[in-house]
Design an enzyme around this catalytic site. Structure first.
Site, PDB file in Angstrom:
ATOM      1  CB  CYS A   2     -19.740 -29.001 -19.318  1.00 51.55           C
ATOM      2  SG  CYS A   2     -21.476 -28.935 -19.793  1.00 51.55           S
ATOM      3  NE  ARG A  49     -26.496 -30.838 -18.352  1.00 51.21           N
ATOM      4  CZ  ARG A  49     -27.724 -31.305 -18.446  1.00 51.21           C
ATOM      5  NH1 ARG A  49     -28.375 -31.678 -17.353  1.00 51.21           N
ATOM      6  NH2 ARG A  49     -28.322 -31.410 -19.613  1.00 51.21           N
ATOM      7  CG  LEU A  50     -24.043 -23.607 -19.703  1.00 51.53           C
ATOM      8  CD1 LEU A  50     -24.382 -22.572 -18.646  1.00 51.53           C
ATOM      9  CD2 LEU A  50     -23.232 -22.954 -20.823  1.00 51.53           C
ATOM     10  CB  VAL A  53     -28.557 -30.343 -25.449  1.00 50.85           C
ATOM     11  CG1 VAL A  53     -29.388 -31.425 -26.121  1.00 50.85           C
ATOM     12  CG2 VAL A  53     -28.157 -29.279 -26.462  1.00 50.85           C
ATOM     13  CB  ILE A 292     -16.616  -4.495 -27.031  1.00 49.14           C
ATOM     14  CG1 ILE A 292     -16.029  -3.698 -25.862  1.00 49.14           C
ATOM     15  CG2 ILE A 292     -15.549  -5.352 -27.710  1.00 49.14           C
ATOM     16  CD1 ILE A 292     -15.623  -4.562 -24.681  1.00 49.14           C
TER      17      ILE A 292
END
Length: 549
Positions: A2, A49-50, A53, A292
């Site tokens: 976040c 916020r991500l 939880v 990658i």
């Protein structure tokens, strides 16, 4: 992952200051909130916020009905929040892991609260009853935090430099040191009395939270394993157990988990255990792994392909060209907020890879193998150590500085694209155990770096045996086809962009003179965005005196 932002002791009615908070929006693309704090003059806090939880109750700033005088901002994951909740019989108001910080702070104070957390975090608690603000950061600095204090009573804090660098304050922006906490008193007019960060935990000490975890180990508790005289096979079993547990706890959350996979020891062990644990938890969808390279013949691509087949992952190979890498350099520097050459070189491929993951998959939580080289002595200069004790000191030095290098890279490359990184090799229980093993046990053997870590997983069939003993390669080298490295191609290109005269004049412009044209190129981009007063947030990586140049 976040983004947190806070400003104290400054007139916060100015919209310019609000715009500064928006500069870390990429860290939390799901929700945003900005507030003036009630009852606290000249203050403002913001949170991006991500959602990982907890539901809507996990939005911050967090203020609980039980403690209306406390406000929390936290970028973190607290893996033992349920253990602590049960141990101290806390009644939670939300289903968010970070709530436990407020309960611990109220009962034990800020220092012990920080010590009891098993996780990664950078948090701020504002206490209007005690008229103070507290900052704290996890022991390895896996979650970033920068701050600025001024003699005039201003305190600013943010997850990234870009949220502070254009504020109208005269102080220098600094890293908040990992494993430290700091209290600053707040006066009635909202001004802050500056303080000095205080250490709450040494990385080679068993963390305090272990006393509340019922580890089912052979001799009862992990603390017993720090005593001398253990048989080598017992130690290896404990390493496997602790690291498996480190991976398992990092699967916490409601979002899909993916793995970066270079085909080397570190990422392969993490990917294999992640795939194993997801199956144990009943997750039906296969683990997705990501590699990658500059083409399908790169050494990483070939090695990762083999591991993916072994563990049964859904594997993705992403190719990038020299032109695409060069084009990404400026964006990478703006994300990293450093001009360190080695960090930038290895970050470009990772940045492009994370961009692909974000745009083309539903993976949000990204597992990675960073930290193993520092903990288990994986860099080639460890092969030159005069004594095992010298190797131990170098391992400790690198771990204490990892927040400026590898940890910085993995955080920013993922955060730039709304992803969250998880690094089990920097788990407190695992690292404190490993670092307390006898120094000669941890030293390279037979010319093989990370020997004991490799030996601990030998015979387990977790990963292919050729992968287990694959020679260490730097990320910048492994993404290229054999014989030509990505960083050499990048250097050659940048050589032509800086004239000899321009490079000669550099010594008159910078406190720390760029040593190569490539370094000067990065420095110019950095200062164009961040200015010269941020020089102290960048530190050159240095090898030990006993290592060959």
């Amino acid at each position: 992952m976040c983004g947190i932002w806070a400003l104290f002791g400054c007139d916060c009615s100015d919209l310019v200051k609000c715009k500064e908070a928006l500069k870390v929006a990429h860290r939390g693309p799901d929700s945003f909130q900005i507030n003036n704090l009630e009852g606290l003059k000249n203050s403002m806090v913001a949170f991006h916020r991500l959602h990982v939880v907890g539901g809507i109750g996990g939005m911050q700033p967090m203020i609980l009905k039980k403690y209306p005088h406390l406000t929390l901002l936290c970028n973190g994951e607290i893996y033992n929040y349920k253990t602590l909740q049960n141990e101290f019989d806390y009644l939670f108001q939300t289903d968010c892991d970070c709530e436990v910080i407020l309960h611990l702070y109220n009962e034990f104070g800020g220092e012990k609260a920080s010590q009891l957390l098993d996780g990664v975090f950078a948090f701020i608690v504002i206490d209007t009853k005690q008229n103070c603000v507290m900052l704290s950061r996890d022991s390895y600095g896996v979650r970033p935090l920068y701050y600025v204090t001024t003699k005039s009573g201003v305190l600013g804090a943010c997850s990234e430099v870009k949220g502070l660098c254009e504020l109208p304050v005269e102080g220098d922006i600094r890293h908040f040191p990992p494993g430290h906490y700091m209290f600053c008193d707040i006066m009635k007019n909202g001004k802050v009395i500056p303080s000095t960060p205080t250490k709450f935990h040494r990385i080679d000490e068993p963390p305090a939270h272990l006393q509340y975890q019922r580890l089912e180990l052979e001799h009862g508790t992990i603390l017993l394993f720090l005593l001398p005289g253990l048989e080598e096979e017992t130690v290896k079993r404990n390493i496997r157990y602790l690291f498996s547990r480190a991976v398992d706890k990092r699967l916490m959350g409601s979002r899909r988990v993916g793995c970066l996979l270079s085909g080397g020891l570190d990422s392969s062990v993490v990917a294999a255990l992640t795939a194993q644990k997801l199956k144990e938890h009943g997750v039906a969808e296969p683990l997705q792994t990501f590699t990658i390279g500059m083409n399908s013949d790169s050494t990483d691509a070939i090695a990762a392909r083999k591991v993916a087949r072994h563990i049964g992952s859904e594997h993705h190979e992403i190719a990038f060209t020299l032109e695409e890498g060069i084009k990404a350099v400026e964006s990478v520097i703006l994300s990293l907020e450093t001009y360190d050459v080695l960090v930038i070189q290895s970050s470009v491929p990772m940045y492009i890879l994370c961009q692909y993951i974000s745009r083309n998959t539903d993976n949000i939580l990204i597992m990675t193998g960073e930290g193993a080289d520092e903990v288990a002595q994986g860099y080639f200069h460890f092969l030159e150590q005069p004594t095992p004790e010298d190797g131990h000191k170098e391992s400790m030095r690198q771990l204490q500085q990892i927040y400026m290098y590898d940890v910085l890279r993995i955080d920013r490359c993922t955060a730039a694209h709304g992803l969250e990184i998880r690094a089990p090799f920097l788990d407190h229980a695992f690292t404190s155990y490993y670092l307390n093993l006898p120094a000669d046990m941890r030293a390279p053997k037979n010319g093989i770096e990370k020997y004991f870590l490799r030996a601990a997983f030998a015979g387990s069939n977790l990963i292919p045996n050729t992968t287990l003993w694959r020679k260490k390669e730097g990320f910048s080298i492994g993404v290229s086809e054999e014989g030509t490295s990505w960083f050499e191609q990048l250097q050659q290109h940048l050589e032509g962009l800086i004239t000899n005269d321009e490079f000669a004049r550099a010594s008159q412009s910078y406190t720390h003179n760029p040593r190569t044209k490539e370094e000067l190129f990065y420095r110019q981009i950095f200062e164009k965005k961040f200015g010269s007063k941020l020089d102290r947030i960048c530190t050159y990586q240095r090898r030990p005196k006993w290592a060959q140049a």
